[in-house]
Enzyme design. Structure first.
Site, PDB file in Angstrom:
ATOM      1  N   CYS A   1       8.624  69.723   0.707  1.00 29.93           N
ATOM      2  CA  CYS A   1       7.985  70.147   1.951  1.00 29.93           C
ATOM      3  C   CYS A   1       8.920  70.155   3.155  1.00 29.93           C
ATOM      4  O   CYS A   1       8.509  70.534   4.255  1.00 29.93           O
ATOM      5  CB  CYS A   1       6.799  69.241   2.250  1.00 29.93           C
ATOM      6  SG  CYS A   1       5.698  69.035   0.840  1.00 29.93           S
TER       7      CYS A   1
ATOM      8  N   HIS B   1       4.349  66.274  10.953  1.00 26.59           N
ATOM      9  CA  HIS B   1       4.190  66.675   9.557  1.00 26.59           C
ATOM     10  C   HIS B   1       2.702  66.672   9.216  1.00 26.59           C
ATOM     11  O   HIS B   1       2.216  67.595   8.567  1.00 26.59           O
ATOM     12  CB  HIS B   1       4.971  65.730   8.644  1.00 26.59           C
ATOM     13  CG  HIS B   1       5.024  66.188   7.228  1.00 26.59           C
ATOM     14  ND1 HIS B   1       5.510  67.421   6.857  1.00 26.59           N
ATOM     15  CD2 HIS B   1       4.646  65.581   6.062  1.00 26.59           C
ATOM     16  CE1 HIS B   1       5.435  67.560   5.550  1.00 26.59           C
ATOM     17  NE2 HIS B   1       4.908  66.458   5.043  1.00 26.59           N
TER      18      HIS B   1
ATOM     19  N   GLU C   1       3.531  58.265   9.579  1.00 26.96           N
ATOM     20  CA  GLU C   1       4.190  59.062  10.616  1.00 26.96           C
ATOM     21  C   GLU C   1       3.904  58.492  11.999  1.00 26.96           C
ATOM     22  O   GLU C   1       4.783  58.482  12.866  1.00 26.96           O
ATOM     23  CB  GLU C   1       3.746  60.518  10.533  1.00 26.96           C
ATOM     24  CG  GLU C   1       4.512  61.432  11.478  1.00 26.96           C
ATOM     25  CD  GLU C   1       4.283  62.918  11.226  1.00 26.96           C
ATOM     26  OE1 GLU C   1       5.007  63.734  11.829  1.00 26.96           O
ATOM     27  OE2 GLU C   1       3.387  63.262  10.431  1.00 26.96           O
TER      28      GLU C   1
ATOM     29  N   LYS D   1      -1.066  72.028  10.591  1.00 24.61           N
ATOM     30  CA  LYS D   1      -1.528  72.162   9.198  1.00 24.61           C
ATOM     31  C   LYS D   1      -3.053  72.187   9.127  1.00 24.61           C
ATOM     32  O   LYS D   1      -3.624  72.672   8.149  1.00 24.61           O
ATOM     33  CB  LYS D   1      -0.993  71.016   8.332  1.00 24.61           C
ATOM     34  CG  LYS D   1       0.477  71.125   7.947  1.00 24.61           C
ATOM     35  CD  LYS D   1       0.874  70.007   6.984  1.00 24.61           C
ATOM     36  CE  LYS D   1       2.330  70.118   6.541  1.00 24.61           C
ATOM     37  NZ  LYS D   1       3.293  69.782   7.595  1.00 24.61           N
TER      38      LYS D   1
ATOM     39  N   HIS E   1      -1.079  73.360   4.384  1.00 24.63           N
ATOM     40  CA  HIS E   1       0.248  72.838   4.030  1.00 24.63           C
ATOM     41  C   HIS E   1       0.936  73.895   3.174  1.00 24.63           C
ATOM     42  O   HIS E   1       0.635  74.065   1.993  1.00 24.63           O
ATOM     43  CB  HIS E   1       0.117  71.529   3.271  1.00 24.63           C
ATOM     44  CG  HIS E   1       1.414  70.787   3.126  1.00 24.63           C
ATOM     45  ND1 HIS E   1       2.650  71.389   3.292  1.00 24.63           N
ATOM     46  CD2 HIS E   1       1.687  69.485   2.819  1.00 24.63           C
ATOM     47  CE1 HIS E   1       3.600  70.502   3.103  1.00 24.63           C
ATOM     48  NE2 HIS E   1       3.044  69.339   2.819  1.00 24.63           N
TER      49      HIS E   1
ATOM     50  N   PHE F   1       8.004  64.951  -0.236  1.00 28.80           N
ATOM     51  CA  PHE F   1       8.072  64.169  -1.461  1.00 28.80           C
ATOM     52  C   PHE F   1       9.541  64.026  -1.870  1.00 28.80           C
ATOM     53  O   PHE F   1      10.355  64.920  -1.662  1.00 28.80           O
ATOM     54  CB  PHE F   1       7.310  64.859  -2.586  1.00 28.80           C
ATOM     55  CG  PHE F   1       5.812  64.706  -2.514  1.00 28.80           C
ATOM     56  CD1 PHE F   1       5.210  63.818  -1.639  1.00 28.80           C
ATOM     57  CD2 PHE F   1       4.992  65.451  -3.349  1.00 28.80           C
ATOM     58  CE1 PHE F   1       3.836  63.671  -1.585  1.00 28.80           C
ATOM     59  CE2 PHE F   1       3.610  65.323  -3.310  1.00 28.80           C
ATOM     60  CZ  PHE F   1       3.032  64.427  -2.428  1.00 28.80           C
TER      61      PHE F   1
END
Length: 397
Positions: A159, A291, A302, A320, A325, A384
């Site tokens: 991502c 994010h 975050e 998002k 996403h 990830f």
């Protein structure tokens, strides 16, 4: 080293087929999330996604080219064309780079090929299957279609792919390795095999994406592409180009800890690195495009990372919640959203917000865009594999 600016941007997403529609949806807080049409989701635990609507590749590509390109490359090609048209830049082929981010490659083609193999027992396949599924398909297409002979490659860091791509292109232009770059990301993940894989992770929400809310249930997958045109400030000024923003900093780190669980320390280090690279103090940042995936672990982590970097955190939002996403494209769509704040003096909201979560004690611009003039912004991408990438932009001038 040279200062680097953005003079063109192209976006295609669930929020619309171009940058103006993308920004209009963000400004209005209009979500592109709805029932997935590309795949029969009856056997799945979720059925919503953020798809590009009514996309007809034959309106953008000649029939032969359209048949030779996977959907993910088609989306990138459309975004690149819009970005170049906006910039008005006359390319010097050998001095221009193409750097794209893509997480999973041509999944539409791959899934259909496996269906033919295992369901229909076919033994002969499209001879262009491999070129259509390769993750670097868009970088190759853009370079060939526009005659670009400089560096062209793809970054695949889950991502964070698009943010890494833009950051590396920025460094190349700043250092004088190239005189311009097309950089961004693309993704088209709506295939049954891909959705089954995400279902198995138990991180996809059954309804919608609610970043930072106490009742958030996970992410919503999306598709799309965004490409930016980067060039030195001096050349943009000399040719009278309209400058969207200056890209001034890039930071990247690795958590070196867990394959899926985010690390506040790694995310904070990436934000600090972007600030240092851009010569920015924390107090100069007026907005962060987070994010903000909507998963319980990411949003709280975050928040902790932002509070570790900023004594007084700036306002934050997760777009998002509207465009989903988009995996390898996420960093590019969100960079476009962040820098458009300069153009309109408006900060996009976090929609679908219900009740605050004490673990996410930030001002997340709930549900409605906010008028504000900010001088610098960050765009966060935390992937990830523990791969973190943060871009810093400031107002042109």
């Amino acid at each position: 080293m040279r200062r680097v600016v953005i003079t063109g941007a192209g976006v295609i997403s669930a929020l619309g087929p171009d940058l103006p529609s993308f920004w209009a949806s963000l400004a209005e807080g209009r979500s592109g999330i709805g029932p997935i049409k590309a795949v029969d989701c009856t056997p799945l635990r979720f059925s919503n996604g953020a798809e590009v609507q009514d996309f007809d590749p034959f309106l953008h590509f000649d029939p032969k080219a359209a048949m030779q390109l996977d959907r993910t490359v088609q989306l990138a090609g459309v975004a690149a064309a819009e970005a170049l048209k906006m910039s008005g830049l006359i390319l010097e082929p050998a001095r221009t780079a193409v750097v794209t981010g893509c997480c999973v490659g041509g999944k539409t083609t791959e899934d259909e090929t496996y269906r033919q193999l295992y369901e229909e027992k076919k033994t002969r396949f499209d001879p262009l299957t491999i070129p259509k599924v390769m993750a670097n398909g868009a970088a190759s297409y853009i370079s060939m279609h526009h005659g670009i002979t400089g560096p062209a490659y793809t970054v695949s860091t889950a991502c964070a792919s698009a943010a890494h791509a833009i950051g590396q292109a920025f460094w190349m232009v700043r250092a004088g390795m190239v005189d311009a770059a097309l950089a961004g990301g693309h993704e088209a993940p709506f295939s049954l095999g891909m959705l089954r894989g995400w279902e198995a992770m138990r991180v996809v929400a059954p309804d919608t994406c609610r970043p930072f809310t106490v009742d958030r249930k996970g992410l919503i997958l999306g598709e799309g592409a965004a490409i930016l045109v980067l060039e030195p400030l001096e050349s943009a000024v000399a040719r009278g180009a309209h400058i969207l923003a200056e890209i001034c900093g890039f930071g990247m780190t690795s958590d070196a800890s867990h394959i899926t669980m985010p690390s506040a320390e790694g995310a904070a280090a990436a934000m600090r690195a972007a600030l240092a690279d851009g010569g920015l103090a924390p107090g100069q940042i007026g907005y962060i495009n987070a994010h903000g995936t909507g998963t319980p672990a990411n949003d709280a982590t975050e928040t902790k990372a932002i509070r570790a970097v900023f004594a007084e955190p700036p306002v934050v939002s997760s777009t998002k919640s509207m465009h989903g996403h988009t995996l390898g494209a996420a960093g590019a769509l969100e960079a476009a959203a962040a820098m458009m704040a300069f153009e309109r003096d408006l900060l996009p909201p976090t929609v679908n917000f219900t009740q605050p979560d004490p673990a996410c004690d930030l001002d997340v611009i709930p549900n409605q865009a906010r008028a504000a003039r900010v001088e610098a912004v960050l765009s966060n991408s935390f992937a990830f594999g523990g791969l973190n990438a943060v871009l810093a932009f400031r107002r042109a001038g």
